[in-house]
Design an enzyme around this catalytic site. Structure first.
Site, PDB file in Angstrom:
ATOM      1  N   HIS A  13       0.877  -1.194   0.000  1.00  0.00           N
ATOM      2  CA  HIS A  13       0.000   0.000   0.000  1.00  0.00           C
ATOM      3  C   HIS A  13       0.902   1.229   0.000  1.00  0.00           C
ATOM      4  O   HIS A  13       1.498   1.557   1.027  1.00  0.00           O
ATOM      5  CB  HIS A  13      -0.908  -0.001   1.234  1.00  0.00           C
ATOM      6  CG  HIS A  13      -1.821   1.200   1.316  1.00  0.00           C
ATOM      7  ND1 HIS A  13      -3.133   1.097   1.719  1.00  0.00           N
ATOM      8  CD2 HIS A  13      -1.632   2.511   1.060  1.00  0.00           C
ATOM      9  CE1 HIS A  13      -3.702   2.289   1.710  1.00  0.00           C
ATOM     10  NE2 HIS A  13      -2.802   3.175   1.310  1.00  0.00           N
ATOM     11  N   HIS A  15       1.570   5.385  -1.633  1.00  0.00           N
ATOM     12  CA  HIS A  15       1.214   6.578  -2.416  1.00  0.00           C
ATOM     13  C   HIS A  15       2.487   7.173  -2.997  1.00  0.00           C
ATOM     14  O   HIS A  15       3.363   7.604  -2.234  1.00  0.00           O
ATOM     15  CB  HIS A  15       0.520   7.621  -1.532  1.00  0.00           C
ATOM     16  CG  HIS A  15      -0.750   7.121  -0.924  1.00  0.00           C
ATOM     17  ND1 HIS A  15      -1.974   7.245  -1.540  1.00  0.00           N
ATOM     18  CD2 HIS A  15      -0.981   6.447   0.231  1.00  0.00           C
ATOM     19  CE1 HIS A  15      -2.906   6.696  -0.775  1.00  0.00           C
ATOM     20  NE2 HIS A  15      -2.333   6.199   0.297  1.00  0.00           N
ATOM     21  N   LEU A  16       2.582   7.191  -4.318  1.00  0.00           N
ATOM     22  CA  LEU A  16       3.770   7.779  -4.964  1.00  0.00           C
ATOM     23  C   LEU A  16       3.484   9.160  -5.519  1.00  0.00           C
ATOM     24  O   LEU A  16       4.411   9.875  -5.899  1.00  0.00           O
ATOM     25  CB  LEU A  16       4.259   6.878  -6.108  1.00  0.00           C
ATOM     26  CG  LEU A  16       5.050   5.629  -5.716  1.00  0.00           C
ATOM     27  CD1 LEU A  16       5.430   4.835  -6.958  1.00  0.00           C
ATOM     28  CD2 LEU A  16       6.292   5.993  -4.915  1.00  0.00           C
ATOM     29  N   ASN A  41      -5.188   7.338  -5.951  1.00  0.00           N
ATOM     30  CA  ASN A  41      -5.896   8.584  -5.592  1.00  0.00           C
ATOM     31  C   ASN A  41      -5.137   9.840  -6.019  1.00  0.00           C
ATOM     32  O   ASN A  41      -4.846  10.711  -5.216  1.00  0.00           O
ATOM     33  CB  ASN A  41      -6.244   8.620  -4.097  1.00  0.00           C
ATOM     34  CG  ASN A  41      -5.024   8.599  -3.188  1.00  0.00           C
ATOM     35  OD1 ASN A  41      -3.977   8.067  -3.552  1.00  0.00           O
ATOM     36  ND2 ASN A  41      -5.147   9.171  -2.005  1.00  0.00           N
ATOM     37  N   LYS A  99      -9.413  -0.398  -5.997  1.00  0.00           N
ATOM     38  CA  LYS A  99      -9.435   0.243  -4.691  1.00  0.00           C
ATOM     39  C   LYS A  99     -10.768   0.917  -4.418  1.00  0.00           C
ATOM     40  O   LYS A  99     -11.237   1.726  -5.216  1.00  0.00           O
ATOM     41  CB  LYS A  99      -8.318   1.295  -4.669  1.00  0.00           C
ATOM     42  CG  LYS A  99      -8.296   2.154  -3.435  1.00  0.00           C
ATOM     43  CD  LYS A  99      -7.673   1.435  -2.264  1.00  0.00           C
ATOM     44  CE  LYS A  99      -7.862   2.226  -0.984  1.00  0.00           C
ATOM     45  NZ  LYS A  99      -6.665   2.306  -0.176  1.00  0.00           N
ATOM     46  N   HIS A 136     -10.348   1.129   1.725  1.00  0.00           N
ATOM     47  CA  HIS A 136     -10.133   2.073   2.823  1.00  0.00           C
ATOM     48  C   HIS A 136     -11.362   1.898   3.713  1.00  0.00           C
ATOM     49  O   HIS A 136     -12.435   2.394   3.383  1.00  0.00           O
ATOM     50  CB  HIS A 136     -10.010   3.512   2.309  1.00  0.00           C
ATOM     51  CG  HIS A 136      -9.819   4.498   3.425  1.00  0.00           C
ATOM     52  ND1 HIS A 136      -8.629   5.134   3.664  1.00  0.00           N
ATOM     53  CD2 HIS A 136     -10.661   4.913   4.394  1.00  0.00           C
ATOM     54  CE1 HIS A 136      -8.750   5.908   4.737  1.00  0.00           C
ATOM     55  NE2 HIS A 136      -9.985   5.797   5.196  1.00  0.00           N
ATOM     56  N   HIS A 174      -4.559  -0.799   5.806  1.00  0.00           N
ATOM     57  CA  HIS A 174      -4.185  -0.031   7.003  1.00  0.00           C
ATOM     58  C   HIS A 174      -5.163  -0.259   8.164  1.00  0.00           C
ATOM     59  O   HIS A 174      -5.833   0.651   8.625  1.00  0.00           O
ATOM     60  CB  HIS A 174      -3.989   1.452   6.710  1.00  0.00           C
ATOM     61  CG  HIS A 174      -5.033   2.142   5.852  1.00  0.00           C
ATOM     62  ND1 HIS A 174      -6.375   1.946   5.993  1.00  0.00           N
ATOM     63  CD2 HIS A 174      -4.900   3.043   4.847  1.00  0.00           C
ATOM     64  CE1 HIS A 174      -7.025   2.707   5.115  1.00  0.00           C
ATOM     65  NE2 HIS A 174      -6.156   3.371   4.411  1.00  0.00           N
ATOM     66  N   LEU A 219      -4.982   9.002   8.080  1.00  0.00           N
ATOM     67  CA  LEU A 219      -6.267   8.304   8.125  1.00  0.00           C
ATOM     68  C   LEU A 219      -6.073   6.862   7.673  1.00  0.00           C
ATOM     69  O   LEU A 219      -5.319   6.634   6.725  1.00  0.00           O
ATOM     70  CB  LEU A 219      -7.293   9.000   7.222  1.00  0.00           C
ATOM     71  CG  LEU A 219      -7.809  10.339   7.785  1.00  0.00           C
ATOM     72  CD1 LEU A 219      -8.629  11.076   6.740  1.00  0.00           C
ATOM     73  CD2 LEU A 219      -8.626  10.112   9.058  1.00  0.00           C
ATOM     74  N   ASP A 247       1.468   2.502   3.562  1.00  0.00           N
ATOM     75  CA  ASP A 247       0.617   3.678   3.401  1.00  0.00           C
ATOM     76  C   ASP A 247       1.462   4.945   3.484  1.00  0.00           C
ATOM     77  O   ASP A 247       0.983   5.983   3.940  1.00  0.00           O
ATOM     78  CB  ASP A 247      -0.517   3.695   4.433  1.00  0.00           C
ATOM     79  CG  ASP A 247      -1.584   4.732   4.092  1.00  0.00           C
ATOM     80  OD1 ASP A 247      -1.598   5.213   2.942  1.00  0.00           O
ATOM     81  OD2 ASP A 247      -2.383   5.066   4.982  1.00  0.00           O
ATOM     82  N   HIS A 251       2.958  14.414   1.785  1.00  0.00           N
ATOM     83  CA  HIS A 251       2.360  15.737   1.528  1.00  0.00           C
ATOM     84  C   HIS A 251       3.444  16.749   1.861  1.00  0.00           C
ATOM     85  O   HIS A 251       4.130  16.587   2.885  1.00  0.00           O
ATOM     86  CB  HIS A 251       1.159  15.997   2.447  1.00  0.00           C
ATOM     87  CG  HIS A 251      -0.017  15.106   2.211  1.00  0.00           C
ATOM     88  ND1 HIS A 251      -0.950  15.340   1.233  1.00  0.00           N
ATOM     89  CD2 HIS A 251      -0.406  13.963   2.832  1.00  0.00           C
ATOM     90  CE1 HIS A 251      -1.886  14.392   1.263  1.00  0.00           C
ATOM     91  NE2 HIS A 251      -1.575  13.534   2.224  1.00  0.00           N
ATOM     92  N   ALA A 263      -4.022  14.530   5.738  1.00  0.00           N
ATOM     93  CA  ALA A 263      -3.730  13.252   6.397  1.00  0.00           C
ATOM     94  C   ALA A 263      -2.681  12.504   5.593  1.00  0.00           C
ATOM     95  O   ALA A 263      -2.794  12.399   4.375  1.00  0.00           O
ATOM     96  CB  ALA A 263      -5.006  12.427   6.485  1.00  0.00           C
TER      97      ALA A 263
HETATM   98  N1  LIG Z   1      -3.336   7.552   4.773  1.00  0.00           N
HETATM   99  C1  LIG Z   1      -3.519   8.849   4.705  1.00  0.00           C
HETATM  100  O1  LIG Z   1      -3.620   9.499   5.751  1.00  0.00           O
HETATM  101  N2  LIG Z   1      -3.598   9.494   3.530  1.00  0.00           N
HETATM  102  C2  LIG Z   1      -3.603   8.897   2.217  1.00  0.00           C
HETATM  103  C3  LIG Z   1      -4.927   8.332   1.852  1.00  0.00           C
HETATM  104  C4  LIG Z   1      -5.295   7.051   2.549  1.00  0.00           C
HETATM  105  O2  LIG Z   1      -4.596   6.035   2.457  1.00  0.00           O
HETATM  106  O3  LIG Z   1      -6.337   7.002   3.210  1.00  0.00           O
HETATM  107  C5  LIG Z   1      -3.188   9.966   1.213  1.00  0.00           C
HETATM  108  O4  LIG Z   1      -3.358   9.770   0.004  1.00  0.00           O
HETATM  109  O5  LIG Z   1      -2.645  11.003   1.625  1.00  0.00           O
HETATM  110 ZN   LIG Z   2      -3.187   5.114   1.697  1.00  0.00          ZN
HETATM  111 ZN   LIG Z   3      -6.682   4.886   3.051  1.00  0.00          ZN
END
Ligand SMILES: NC(=O)N[C@@H](CC(=O)O)C(=O)O
Ligand SMILES: [Zn+2]
Ligand SMILES: [Zn+2]
Length: 346
Positions: A13, A15-16, A41, A99, A136, A174, A219, A247, A251, A263
């Site tokens: 899991h 996010h890139l 996302n 997803k 999620h 998560h 989150l 996860d 940011h 988040a």
């Molecule tokens: N985990 C997070 O707090 N944020 C994730 C989104 C997600 O996995 O819910 C994101 O894309 O920033």
């Molecule tokens: Zn995530």
């Molecule tokens: Zn998530």
């Protein structure tokens, strides 16, 4: 000096992001991990197989020289997703999972699913062709307290869905509560859960006591200590239904350090070192390979990686950068709150 060799890990899991952030962060994952499930996302989200193919190319183009890495692509489920496109994506080998973001649950989820009924044709097709659904798992109902949203999701959305479509493979992503752990353990088949690095380390006090700490806000939000202990027990047990999904969610600092911060916690840099510390603390170093390198591929029907990484426990503290500088701005690296002595050696 203590050393530990394990098969090269994967991140189930991740996010890139895209553009300059992608370029700035991908090396932190590809340095240690062979594969990762890439979250869809983006703005706008990765909705079709064609979107995923284009995003995959951008990821490969951003990969640092000499790194080998396989992005496992996902599609962002909407109420208009076309089951034929999803099936094509799986057949071509491009798509590893779909997803589900309940609309409004987290970062860039406003285009997510409001009415699960509308997505049933896609979910039925996925059950038929054996394509996993990553969820999620939080309800977005305003009346439900943020600390209860995972448990309520299990009861009101996930369990009814799994009773209706028992053949659908579901990854509860998560997991943050003992309710989630118990639910996964009680299921006979077709359910597994990923656990993040940070949820093994922080509880809600770390976010709120002595001042608000935006870099610990993610989150699903970290819960009370008893839940963290349940996650630790599950992760370090070796149970094949639990595996690593960091996860890691970068940011840039101005979007975290403000009146309404985003988040997400950026853990790609030091995840393996943090995990070695955690597993050693729990006398479970022998289970780290199952959690980070074996259980995930088994669940997704893939072979574990052939090559290995070596973790070394040094006498002096390992220093990690506090920030990762990207072309889009600076991103704060997860601070576990304790000294780390485990290092991944190349
Ligand atoms: N985990 C997070 O707090 N944020 C994730 C989104 C997600 O996995 O819910 C994101 O894309 O920033
Ligand atoms: Zn995530
Ligand atoms: Zn998530």
């Amino acid at each position: 000096m203590k050393t530990l060799q394990i098969r090269r890990p994967d991140d189930w899991h991740l996010h890139l992001r895209d553009g300059a952030v992608l370029e700035g962060v991908i090396g932190d994952t590809s340095r240690h991990f062979a594969r990762a499930i890439i979250m869809p996302n983006l703005v706008p989200p990765v909705v079709t197989t064609a979107d995923a193919a284009a995003y995959r190319s951008r990821i490969m183009a951003a990969l640092p020289e000499g790194h080998r890495f396989e992005p496992l692509m996902t599609l962002y489920l909407t109420e208009h997703t076309n089951p034929d496109d999803v099936e094509e994506g799986k057949k071509s080998g491009l798509i590893t999972a779909v997803k589900l973001y309940p609309a409004g649950a987290t970062t860039n989820s406003h285009g997510g699913v409001r009415d699960l009924e509308k997505a049933m044709p896609v979910l039925e097709r996925m059950a038929k062709i054996g394509l996993p659904l990553c969820v999620h798992g939080e309800v977005t109902t305003p009346e439900v307290d943020i600390f209860d949203r995972e448990a309520v999701f299990i009861e009101t959305v996930l369990d009814p869905l799994r009773k209706r479509l028992p053949e659908l493979k579901v990854t509860m992503e998560h997991v943050t509560t003992s309710d989630g752990i118990d639910y996964i353990k009680s299921s006979k088949a077709n359910l597994a859960g990923s656990i993040t690095t940070h949820h093994l380390i922080i509880n809600r006090n770390d976010i709120l006591v002595g001042g608000i700490r935006p870099h610990y806000y993610c989150l699903p939000v970290a819960k009370r200590e008893s839940h963290r202990l349940a996650l630790r027990a599950a992760a370090t047990s070796g149970d094949h239904r639990f595996f690593l999904g960091t996860d890691s969610a970068p940011h840039v600092d101005p979007l975290k350090e403000c009146a309404c911060g985003c988040a997400g916690i950026y853990t790609s840099v030091n995840t393996m070192s943090c995990l070695a510390h955690v597993f050693e603390q729990d006398n479970a170093l022998d289970k780290l390979e199952a959690f980070a390198s074996l259980n995930g591929p088994a669940w997704y029907g893939l072979q574990p990686n052939e090559d290995k990484i070596t973790l070394e426990k040094q006498d002096v503290q390992v220093e990690f950068p506090a920030k990762r500088d990207t072309g889009a701005g600076v991103i704060t690296v997860f601070d576990p709150g304790f000294q780390i002595f485990w290092n991944v050696v190349d």
